[in-house]
Scaffold this motif. Structure first.
Motif, short mmCIF file in Angstrom:
data_model
loop_
_atom_site.label_atom_id
_atom_site.label_comp_id
_atom_site.label_asym_id
_atom_site.label_seq_id
_atom_site.Cartn_x
_atom_site.Cartn_y
_atom_site.Cartn_z
N UNK A 100 0.82 -1.21 0.00
CA UNK A 100 0.00 0.00 0.00
C UNK A 100 0.85 1.25 0.00
N UNK A 101 0.29 2.35 -0.52
CA UNK A 101 0.98 3.61 -0.38
C UNK A 101 0.75 4.11 1.04
N UNK A 102 1.53 5.10 1.44
CA UNK A 102 1.55 5.46 2.86
C UNK A 102 0.22 6.00 3.37
N UNK A 103 -0.47 6.77 2.52
CA UNK A 103 -1.74 7.33 2.98
C UNK A 103 -2.71 6.19 3.28
N UNK A 104 -2.78 5.27 2.31
CA UNK A 104 -3.68 4.15 2.49
C UNK A 104 -3.23 3.30 3.68
N UNK A 105 -1.92 3.16 3.83
CA UNK A 105 -1.41 2.34 4.91
C UNK A 105 -1.88 2.88 6.26
N UNK A 106 -1.84 4.19 6.40
CA UNK A 106 -2.28 4.78 7.68
C UNK A 106 -3.72 4.45 7.96
N UNK A 107 -4.55 4.55 6.89
CA UNK A 107 -5.97 4.25 7.08
C UNK A 107 -6.16 2.79 7.45
N UNK A 108 -5.41 1.93 6.76
CA UNK A 108 -5.56 0.50 7.03
C UNK A 108 -5.05 0.17 8.42
N UNK A 109 -3.96 0.82 8.83
CA UNK A 109 -3.44 0.58 10.17
C UNK A 109 -4.45 1.00 11.23
N UNK A 110 -5.11 2.11 10.97
CA UNK A 110 -6.13 2.56 11.91
C UNK A 110 -7.23 1.52 12.02
N UNK A 111 -7.63 0.97 10.86
CA UNK A 111 -8.66 -0.05 10.86
C UNK A 111 -8.18 -1.29 11.60
N UNK A 112 -6.91 -1.63 11.40
CA UNK A 112 -6.37 -2.81 12.06
C UNK A 112 -6.36 -2.62 13.56
N UNK A 113 -6.11 -1.37 14.01
CA UNK A 113 -6.10 -1.08 15.44
C UNK A 113 -7.38 -1.54 16.10
N UNK A 114 -8.51 -1.29 15.44
CA UNK A 114 -9.80 -1.69 15.98
C UNK A 114 -9.89 -3.21 16.10
N UNK A 115 -9.30 -3.89 15.14
CA UNK A 115 -9.34 -5.35 15.15
C UNK A 115 -8.50 -5.92 16.29
N UNK A 116 -7.34 -5.30 16.52
CA UNK A 116 -6.38 -5.85 17.47
C UNK A 116 -6.82 -5.68 18.91
N UNK A 117 -7.69 -4.72 19.12
CA UNK A 117 -8.08 -4.35 20.46
C UNK A 117 -8.37 -5.56 21.36
#
Lengths: 610, 551
Positions: A514-531
C-alpha cells in the motif's frame, strides 16, 4: 517418464466404480471386432456363392441380411464401448478432481510437502491435467485393450480359416511384438523430444507476448517478430532430424502390415491354382488378415493421447499418495487431535527448527519466543530470516521438525488443525477477493447476520467505499468492472478477520503493497481489530513494528533480539542496523515473503539484493 | 474466414499441398490394393497356371509399396509442414500485434488470457493438417473409388457415390449440427470449473485458515458433475457417429454384394470382379470417415481464428504522423492534458499541466489509481491522447514518430517484463551493441555488481520466466539497469524501486540520479516522504497535478 504400464494400471484403478465401464468398453471393442470379422467372412461367402457356386441374387439375400444384422451388432457394440469409456472417464476425473482438492486443502505437515504445494501450479494439476485424462481414458485405454486382444482373435480366425496363411502372421506376430517394443521406446523418445520442443516454442512465444510492452518501449518489437521466425526454424530443423529417423518405425509397421496382405493375396492365389484351397477360404483369409494389424494402427493414432495422459498422470499421481483423512493433526508423526484447546495464549515457540530438506540449512533454527494473552508482538527481519515459516506454523500449514509450539499450555501438535484454525484470523499480504458479494467475501463461509457483516465493515473502515458501491454489501465483486483497490482489499480482509471474532490475529505484512496514505488508514482499521486480541504482526516497515508491544528480531532463522523498540535500539545490533538502514538491502523485499503463498524467494542469490 | 486462414500460410502452402497429395495417394493406393488383391484371388480361381496372373500381382505389389511409403511421406511432410506453418502463424500474429503496442493486449491481461492467445495460435496451426488435408484426401479417394466401380457398372458407382456423400458430407454436417450445442456446453462448463478452481486455488490458504473449504469442494463437485454430464453426452454422440459410419460401410458393402450378384446373374457383370464391389465399397467408406473428425476440428479452429483475427484487426492505438518532427531536447511541457480509457469511462487525467525543462529531476507522487502510470504510458506513446498537449523537446508528441519518441523516452514500467533468457540478453534489449563492460557499468549503478560476480555464469546466468529466479529487488534493479543503458533524453521510473526497502531505495535512486546528471528524470512513486533530493516534487491527485514542493 515412468513405465506406461504402471500409468495405465494406476489410471484404470484410480476410481473403483470406473472399472466396470472400462471392462464393458473393452468387451464392446472385442465384440465389435468379432462382428466385423464375421461380416467380412460372410461377404466373402456371398461372393463365393455367386461367383463360384453360380447362385442367383435372391439366394444370397439371407446372407446379405445377415451382413446387415451383424453390422448392426457391431454398431451397438461400438457404441457401448464408447459409452463405457466415456462413463469411466467421467467417474475417474470427478473422483480425481475431488481427491486432489482434498489433498490440497489438507493441513500440510512437512516443510518438503509445504514447499511442493507452494510451488506447484495447482490450477494446472486440478484443472488441466485432470481434464486431459479424458482423452486417455476415452481413446487410449480401449484402444490399448484392443491392441492386446485384437490380433490374437484375428490370428485364431485365420488359423481356423487357413492354417497355412496363419504362418504369415506367425512370422508377423513376433515382428509385431518386436516393433511394439521398438515403437514403445523410440516413439516415446520421439514424442518426448517433440513435446519438449513444442512446449519450449510455445513458452518462447508467450514470453515475447508478455514482454510486448518492454519490446515496444525499446523499439525492438519488429526484431522480435524476426526472432520468432529464426528460433522456430532452427528448432524445427533439429526436431525434423529426430522425426525423420523416428518415423521409420511407422514405415516398418506400415510395410509389414501391407506386405502381409500382399503376401497372403499372392500365396493364396498360387495355392488356389494348385488346387489346394477353395476360393471361399482364400477370399475370407484375404479380407480378415489386414484386421490383424488394425488395432495396432489405431494404437499408433492414439499414441499422442496416451503420451499426454501419462504426462498428466505424472503431475497428478504424487498428490494422491498423501494421506486423505480430513482432520489430521498438525504434526507429522503426532497422535490425532485428542487434546482440546483451552485458549490461544500464551502462544509459545520453544526451540522450533524447520528444514526445507533434510540435509539443507534450517530455515528456522531453534526459535524460542512467546506472545502473552492480549499482547501484540511484531516479527521483523530481512527477507529469508524465517518470518514466513513461523507464520506458516502458526497458521497450521507446517509442523516443526524439532521443538514445540504451545498455545494456552497445550501442545499444538496434539490439537486438531481445524479446531485450532477456528481460533485464529489471518490478514495476508495480498488477500484474495472471491467472486461473490461483498458480504460473501466478509463471511467467507461463516454464518453471520448482515448486521454483523456491516459492523465488521464499519470497524475495518470499509463501509465508506462499500456504501458507494451500487448494491452496498450485496454488490457482486470480481465481476467485470467491479475491481477494488489494494487498500480496499486489505480493509475487506480486516473485516473478514473482525467478523470471525477470533482470539488470535495474524497480520502478515498486510500493508506492504500500500501507499503510505492508504497504509495509515488500514493501520487505523487494524487497530480496531487488534483491540484486546493476541496478535502476531509481521512487519515490512519498521513504523508498523513500533505499534507492537514487543518486537522479535529474526536473522538467518534465529531470534537475535526480543524487546521493545527502545530496548532493542540499545541491545540489538541487527535491529539498530535495520532502523538506521545501514545494512543495505537487508530489509524484506516485498513480494518475496508470502506465507505459504505463491511468491518465491530470490533463489538466485539466496538472499538480498546487493 | 477459411480462405483467410489458408492465405496465412503463404509459400508454406506447398508443404500443405504435398501433404494432401501424399495423403490422397496413400489413401487411393489402400483402396486400390483391396480392389486388385480381390481381383487377383478371383482370377486365380479360374486359371490353371500362375503365368496369367502377372499383371494383377504386379498391381498388388505396386499399390502395397506405394501405400506403405506414402504413409511415411505423409507423416513426415505433414510434421515438417506443421513446423513451418507454426513458425509463420506465430510470426504473423506477433507482427500483427506488435504495431498495436502493449495497450492492445492490456484488456486481455486479466487471468491467463495471454496464454489463451498462445493456445489459440497452437489451435490454428492444427487447422492445416487436421482440417484442410483429410477432406482433400477423402475427396480424391472417393472420386477414384466411384469412378473405378462406375467403370465396372454404372449402378454400382452410383450406389457408392450415394454412400460416400452420406458418410463424407451428411454425417459430418449432421454430427456438427447436433454436436455443436453439446460441445459449446462442454466448453462453457469446463470454463466454469476452471474459473471456480482458478479463483479459489489462488486464495486456497485463506480458505483453509477460515475453514471454508467444504463449500469449495461442494461447488466444484457440483460444477464437475454438470461438466461430466455434458461431456458424456458429447462422448455418446461421438460414439454414435463412429458406430453409424461403421454400419454404413458394412451396409454399403452388403448392398454392393447384392447388386453385384444380380448383375452377375443377369450376365451384366463378370463374376471375376464381383468381389471387388463390396470390398472396395467398404474400404472407400473407411477412407472417407476422417472427414467427420475434421469437421469437428473445424469448429474449434474457427473459434480460435476468430479470436485471433479480432485481436489483429484492431486499429493501431497510436498512428505515426505523416510528417514527423524531431524533439530538440529532453524537456517536457504538458498543457490541459485530459485522458480517459474509453469515451464513456471515468476521467483519469483531468487537465494536467506540467513543466519539466531539459535536465530536470522530478518526483511525481500520488495515491494508487491517480493516473501516474497512465501519464507514463502517454509519454512513451503506448496510448494516444486527444485532449490537451504534450510537448517533448518543444515538439508536440503527436507529431513525433513513435519510434523516435520511444528512443528519447526510456521507461521502467510498473510491471515491466524480464525475458526468460540471460541477464546479458535482457540488457542488450536496450542497446544491442553494448559491450560487456558497459553492461557491468550499468549493473554497478543499479547495485547488482555483487550479484553478478557471485553467479556461476555471471552475465550469462538465466533469470527464469519473467525474472522469477531473482528476488523482487534484484528484478527491479535489473530493469533499472536496462533503462539506464538506453541513455535516453528522458527517463521515467514508474514505481521502479517499490520492492526495495526505503534505505536501499534511496541509495539506488541517488546513484541513478548521479548517472543521469544533466538529463530529464521523472520518478513516479507512491511514497509521500521525499527519498532523494530532486528539483521538483509534484503530486497527482484526482487527475490533476499539485505542487506541494512549491507551496
Amino acid at each position: 517418464m515412468s513405465d506406461p504400464r504402471t500409468t495405465f494400471r494406476a489410471v484404470v484403478a484410480a476410481e473403483p466404480t470406473a472399472r466396470g465401464p472400462i471392462l464393458l468398453s473393452a468387451v464392446g471393442e472385442v465384440v465389435a471386432l468379432i462382428a466385423l470379422l464375421a461380416t467380412l467372412v460372410l461377404i466373402a461367402r456371398g461372393v463365393d456363392a455367386v461367383f463360384v457356386g453360380g447362385r442367383g441374387a435372391a439366394e444370397i439375400l439371407p446372407l446379405v441380411l445377415a451382413v446387415g444384422a451383424l453390422g448392426s451388432l457391431r454398431a451397438v457394440a461400438q457404441w457401448v464401448a464408447a459409452r463405457g469409456a466415456g462413463v469411466a472417464s467421467a467417474r475417474i476425473r470427478s473422483s480425481l478432481r475431488l481427491r486432489l482438492l482434498g489433498a490440497i486443502v489438507q493441513p500440510v505437515r512437512s516443510a518438503g510437502t509445504a514447499e511442493r504445494r507452494r510451488s506447484a501450479d495447482l490450477l494446472g494439476v486440478v484443472g488441466d491435467a485432470v481434464d486431459s485424462l479424458d482423452d486417455y481414458v476415452v481413446r487410449f485405454v480401449p484402444t490399448a485393450a484392443l491392441a492386446v486382444f485384437g490380433p490374437a482373435i484375428v490370428f485364431v480366425v485365420v488359423v481356423v480359416l487357413d492354417p497355412w496363411s496363419s504362418l504369415v502372421l506367425v512370422f508377423a506376430g513376433p515382428m509385431l511384438i518386436l516393433l511394439l517394443a521398438v515403437i514403445g521406446r523410440r516413439t516415446r523418445e520421439l514424442t518426448r523430444v517433440r513435446l519438449a520442443e513444442l512446449s519450449w516454442l510455445h513458452g518462447f512465444f508467450l514470453d515475447l507476448l508478455r514482454g510486448l510492452g518492454a519490446l515496444t518501449a525499446t523499439n525492438r518489437a519488429e526484431d522480435a517478430g524476426a526472432r520468432i521466425e529464426e528460433v522456430s526454424r532452427r528448432h524445427g530443423a533439429t526436431t525434423m532430424e529426430v522425426l525423420r529417423t523416428a518415423f521409420q518405425t511407422s514405415l516398418v509397421l506400415e510395410w509389414s502390415a501391407t506386405a502381409a496382405t500382399a503376401l497372403v493375396a499372392v500365396t493364396v492365389s498360387f495355392r488356389m491354382i494348385g488346387g489346394g484351397l477353395s476360393f471361399a477360404v482364400a477370399l475370407s483369409t484375404l479380407v480378415v488378415v489386414p484386421e490383424f494389424f488394425g488395432p495396432l494402427r489405431r494404437l499408433a493414432v492414439e499414441y499422442h493421447a496416451g503420451q499426454s495422459g501419462q504426462a498428466s498422470w505424472e503431475r497428478i499421481g504424487p498428490w494422491l499418495t498423501e494421506p486423505a483423512t480430513h482432520a489430521e493433526p498438525g504434526r507429522l508423526d503426532g497422535p490425532t487431535g485428542r487434546v482440546s484447546l483451552r485458549g490461544v495464549a500464551p502462544l509459545e515457540f520453544v526451540g522450533v527448527t524447520v528444514r526445507r530438506d533434510p540435509e539443507g540449512a534450517p530455515t528456522v533454527d531453534d526459535v524460542t519466543f512467546r506472545i502473552d494473552p492480549g499482547e501484540t508482538v511484531a516479527l521483523v527481519g530481512p527477507s529469508g530470516a524465517g518470518k514466513s515459516t513461523i507464520v506458516a506454523i502458526v497458521l497450521g500449514f507446517l509442523a516443526p521438525d524439532r521443538g514445540t509450539v504451545h498455545a494456552g499450555g497445550v501442545d499444538l501438535g496434539e490439537v486438531d488443525v481445524t479446531e485450532w484454525r477456528r481460533h485464529l484470523a489471518w490478514v495476508p499480504q495480498s488477500p484474495t477477493v472471491f467472486a461473490g458479494t461483498v458480504a460473501d467475501n466478509v463471511r467467507l463461509g461463516l454464518d453471520a447476520e448482515d448486521d454483523r457483516v456491516r459492523s465488521a465493515l464499519h470497524a475495518a473502515g470499509a463501509m465508506e467505499f462499500v456504501d458507494d458501491l451500487d448494491d452496498g454489501i450485496d454488490t457482486v465483486l470480481a465481476e467485470e468492472g467491479t475491481t477494488i483497490s489494494g487498500g480496499q482489499r486489505q480493509r475487506l480482509a480486516i473485516a473478514r478477520a473482525w467478523v470471525r471474532d477470533a482470539p488470535l490475529v495474524v497480520l502478515d505484512e498486510f500493508t506492504a503493497h500500500l501507499d503510505l496514505i492508504t497504509e495509515e488508514q488500514v493501520l487505523a482499521a487494524a487497530g480496531a481489530l487488534l483491540n484486546g486480541r493476541t496478535t502476531l504482526l509481521v512487519a515490512h516497515r519498521l513504523q508498523t513494528a513500533r505499534l507492537a508491544d514487543r518486537i522479535v528480531v529474526l536473522d538467518g532463522g534465529r531470534v537475535v533480539g526480543d524487546g521493545t523498540h527502545d530496548e532493542l535500539l540499545s541491545t540489538c545490533v541487527t535491529y539498530r542496523a535495520l532502523v538506521e538502514g545501514r545494512r543495505d538491502g537487508l530489509l524484506a523485499e516485498a513480494g518475496s515473503t508470502d506465507v505459504g503463498g505463491t511468491a518465491s524467494e530470490g533463489t538466485m542469490s539466496g538472499g538480498t539484493g546487493s | 474466414m477459411i480462405v483467410r486462414i489458408l492465405r496465412l500460410v503463404g509459400p508454406e502452402r506447398r508443404w500443405l499441398a504435398l501433404a494432401a497429395l501424399l495423403a490422397a495417394v496413400t489413401s487411393v493406393s489402400g483402396v486400390a490394393l483391396v480392389g486388385s488383391a480381390s481381383a487377383l484371388i478371383s482370377r486365380s480361381a479360374l486359371v490353371t497356371t500362375t503365368a496369367t496372373l502377372g499383371v494383377a500381382i504386379t498391381f498388388v505389389r505396386l499399390f502395397a509399396a506405394v501405400r506403405a511409403t506414402g504413409r511415411y511421406g505423409e507423416r513426415y511432410v505433414g510434421h515438417l509442414g506443421t513446423f513451418r506453418i507454426t513458425t509463420r502463424v506465430r510470426t504473423w500474429v506477433f507482427d500483427s500485434i506488435a504495431p498495436l503496442g502493449p495497450a492492445a493486449l492490456e484488456d486481455r491481461r486479466r487471468g491467463d488470457v495471454l496464454s489463451r492467445l498462445a493456445d489459440d495460435v497452437d489451435e490454428l496451426q492444427d487447422f492445416y493438417l487436421r482440417v484442410a488435408v483429410p477432406p482433400i484426401a477423402a475427396g480424391v479417394t472417393a472420386a477414384f473409388a466411384v469412378v473405378g466401380l462406375g467403370v465396372l457398372d454404372r449402378g454400382a458407382g452410383l450406389l457408392l457415390a450415394v454412400a460416400l456423400v452420406v458418410v463424407g458430407l451428411c454425417v459430418p454436417f449432421l454430427a456438427r449440427r447436433v454436436g455443436r450445442e453439446a460441445s459449446s456446453l462442454v466448453v462453457r462448463n469446463r470454463a466454469a470449473v476452471r474459473a471456480e478452481l482458478a479463483e479459489h486455488l489462488a486464495g486456497i490458504d485463506e480458505l483453509c485458515v477460515a475453514g471454508a473449504t467444504d463449500g469449495l469442494l461442494d461447488r466444484v463437485a457440483d460444477l464437475d458433475r454438470r461438466l461430466v454430464r455434458h461431456q458424456t453426452r458429447l462422448g455418446d454422440l461421438r460414439g454414435a457417429v463412429t458406430a453409424a459410419i461403421g454400419l454404413l460401410g458394412l451396409l454399403t458393402a452388403g448392398a454392393a454384394l447384392a447388386l453385384g450378384a444380380s448383375l452377375v446373374e443377369r450376365g451384366q457383370l463378370d463374376g471375376v470382379v464381383l468381389a471387388v464391389l463390396p470390398l472396395v465399397a467398404l474400404s472407400a467408406v473407411e477412407a472417407v470417415a476422417p472427414v467427420t473428425l475434421a469437421a469437428e476440428h473445424l469448429g474449434r479452429t474457427r473459434a480460435a481464428a476468430s479470436r485471433l483475427f479480432a485481436l489483429t484487426d484492431q486499429p493501431p492505438i497510436v498512428r505515426d504522423p505523416s510528417e514527423p518532427e524531431c524533439p530538440r531536447d529532453g524537456s517536457i511541457v504538458i498543457r490541459s492534458l485530459s485522458f480517459r480509457y474509453s469515451p464513456t469511462g471515468p476521467v483519469v487525467l483531468d487537465g494536467v499541466d506540467l513543466d519539466l525543462p531539459a535536465g530536470t529531476t522530478a518526483v511525481l507522487t500520488g495515491p494508487s489509481g491517480s493516473g501516474k502510470s497512465t501519464l507514463a504510458d502517454l509519454l512513451v506513446r503506448f496510448r494516444g491522447y486527444d485532449s490537451g498537449s504534450i510537448r517533448l523537446g518543444g515538439v508536440e508528441l503527436r507529431e513525433v514518430a513513435t519510434a523516435v519518441a520511444r528512443e528519447r523516452v526510456a521507461l521502467v514500467a510498473q510491471h515491466d517484463h524480464l525475458f526468460d533468457s540471460t541477464i546479458r540478453d535482457n540488457l542488450l534489449l536496450a542497446d544491442p551493441d553494448a559491450s560487456d563492460s558497459r553492461l557491468l557499468e550499468m549493473l554497478e549503478t543499479a547495485g547488482l555488481t555483487e550479484l553478478v560476480r557471485t553467479l556461476p555464469n555471471g552475465l550469462g546466468e538465466r533469470v527464469g520466466e519473467d525474472g522469477r529466479r531473482l528476488s523482487g529487488g534484484e528484478r527491479q534493479r535489473l530493469l533499472v539497469a536496462r533503462a539506464l543503458l538506453r541513455d535516453a533524453d528522458v527517463l521515467v521510473l514508474d514505481e521502479a524501486t517499490a520492492h526495495l526497502d526505503p534505505p536501499s531505495e534511496r541509495e539506488l535512486l541517488e546513484r541513478v540520479l548521479a548517472e543521469r546528471a544533466g538529463r530529464t528524470t521523472l520518478i513516479i512513486t507512491h511514497h509521500r516522504e521525499q527519498l532523494v533530493p530532486v528539483d521538483v516534487v509534484l503530486t497527482l491527485r484526482e487527475g490533476r497535478i499539485y505542487e506541494p514542493g512549491a507551496a
